[in-house]
Design an enzyme around this catalytic site. Sequence first.
Site, PDB file in Angstrom:
ATOM      1  N   ASP A   2       0.821  -1.208   0.000  1.00 17.96           N
ATOM      2  CA  ASP A   2       0.000   0.000   0.000  1.00 17.96           C
ATOM      3  C   ASP A   2       0.855   1.258   0.000  1.00 17.96           C
ATOM      4  OD1 ASP A   2      -2.573   1.036  -0.078  1.00 17.96           O
ATOM      5  OD2 ASP A   2      -2.579   1.437   2.062  1.00 17.96           O
ATOM      6  N   GLY A   3       0.325   2.293  -0.622  1.00 21.37           N
ATOM      7  CA  GLY A   3       0.967   3.599  -0.564  1.00 21.37           C
ATOM      8  C   GLY A   3       1.553   4.100  -1.865  1.00 21.37           C
ATOM      9  N   ASN A   4       1.379   3.349  -2.958  1.00 23.72           N
ATOM     10  CA  ASN A   4       1.936   3.784  -4.244  1.00 23.72           C
ATOM     11  C   ASN A   4       1.365   5.133  -4.686  1.00 23.72           C
ATOM     12  OD1 ASN A   4       3.454   1.428  -4.519  1.00 23.72           O
ATOM     13  ND2 ASN A   4       1.871   0.383  -5.705  1.00 23.72           N
ATOM     14  N   GLY A   5       0.026   5.239  -4.635  1.00 27.42           N
ATOM     15  CA  GLY A   5      -0.609   6.466  -5.103  1.00 27.42           C
ATOM     16  C   GLY A   5      -0.236   7.665  -4.273  1.00 27.42           C
ATOM     17  N   HIS A  19       2.790   3.553  -8.927  1.00 30.34           N
ATOM     18  CA  HIS A  19       2.643   2.121  -9.175  1.00 30.34           C
ATOM     19  C   HIS A  19       3.861   1.571  -9.930  1.00 30.34           C
ATOM     20  CE1 HIS A  19      -1.326   2.115  -7.563  1.00 30.34           C
ATOM     21  NE2 HIS A  19      -1.841   2.894  -8.510  1.00 30.34           N
ATOM     22  N   SER A  47      -7.168  -5.953  -5.544  1.00 33.32           N
ATOM     23  CA  SER A  47      -8.303  -6.517  -4.809  1.00 33.32           C
ATOM     24  C   SER A  47      -9.580  -6.452  -5.642  1.00 33.32           C
ATOM     25  CB  SER A  47      -8.512  -5.753  -3.496  1.00 33.32           C
ATOM     26  OG  SER A  47      -9.058  -4.466  -3.754  1.00 33.32           O
ATOM     27  N   ASN A  50     -10.630  -2.981  -5.894  1.00 36.23           N
ATOM     28  CA  ASN A  50      -9.842  -2.099  -6.751  1.00 36.23           C
ATOM     29  C   ASN A  50     -10.456  -1.903  -8.135  1.00 36.23           C
ATOM     30  OD1 ASN A  50      -6.589  -3.158  -5.461  1.00 36.23           O
ATOM     31  ND2 ASN A  50      -7.893  -1.446  -4.853  1.00 36.23           N
TER      32      ASN A  50
END
Length: 229
Positions: A2-5, A19, A47, A50
């Site tokens: 988590d946390g790419n964006g 990403h 997910s 998503n």
Amino acid sequence: MDGNGRWAEERRRPRLFGHKAGVESVREIVETASEIGIGVLTLYAFSTENWNRPAGEVSGLMGLLKSYLQSELRTMVRNGIRLQCLGEQDRLPEDVGAVLRQTIADTRSCQGMVLNLALSYGGRSEMVLAVRELARKCREGILDWRALSEASISDHLFTAGQPDPDLLIRTGGEHRLSNFLLWQSSYAELYFTETRWPDFRKQQFLEAIATFHLRQRRFGRTGAQVQEG
């Protein structure tokens, strides 16, 4: 992962930039996990929820997935990594699904680490599919409902035949499971970190594992019982 964006937004760049940076973390973590002898590594890549993201972002993620599989096949085979997919593969774009199926087939004989990619995956939908299949087998007389057990359910999940995870790592500062391996993670050690996924590399991964080794896993027993062996 988590946390790419948010990592990209903090740098005033498009979310897809984050990403793309996250793919480099995937490569490093997969390589490290294989090197240190981890038997099964599962990456929550996409997910079921998503699919609700903007179409452009979903399309970009699917493109990155396809490129990753194509570029990493030789490395996986060389390192003995066997690819498997957890999730509803039929929901993936046909070209992505075709590359995924081919990569799974090309690594099937590999004897090293198993790399699970959770794609179009949701823990609740996984359990629903398992229950449906069990119900069908009971209705058709293949199974006796009175013999159903925890093992019966486990054998009908996407992870059938695999051990339950020992350690669940979530990056990006969130402190929830987000529908990930809900059944399998009942006794997993949880590790949460503020580090965004693009910055989560070998050092951070080894730190998480070191923390895991400091924990006492009792599985319902007392600490004294664990120490006695």
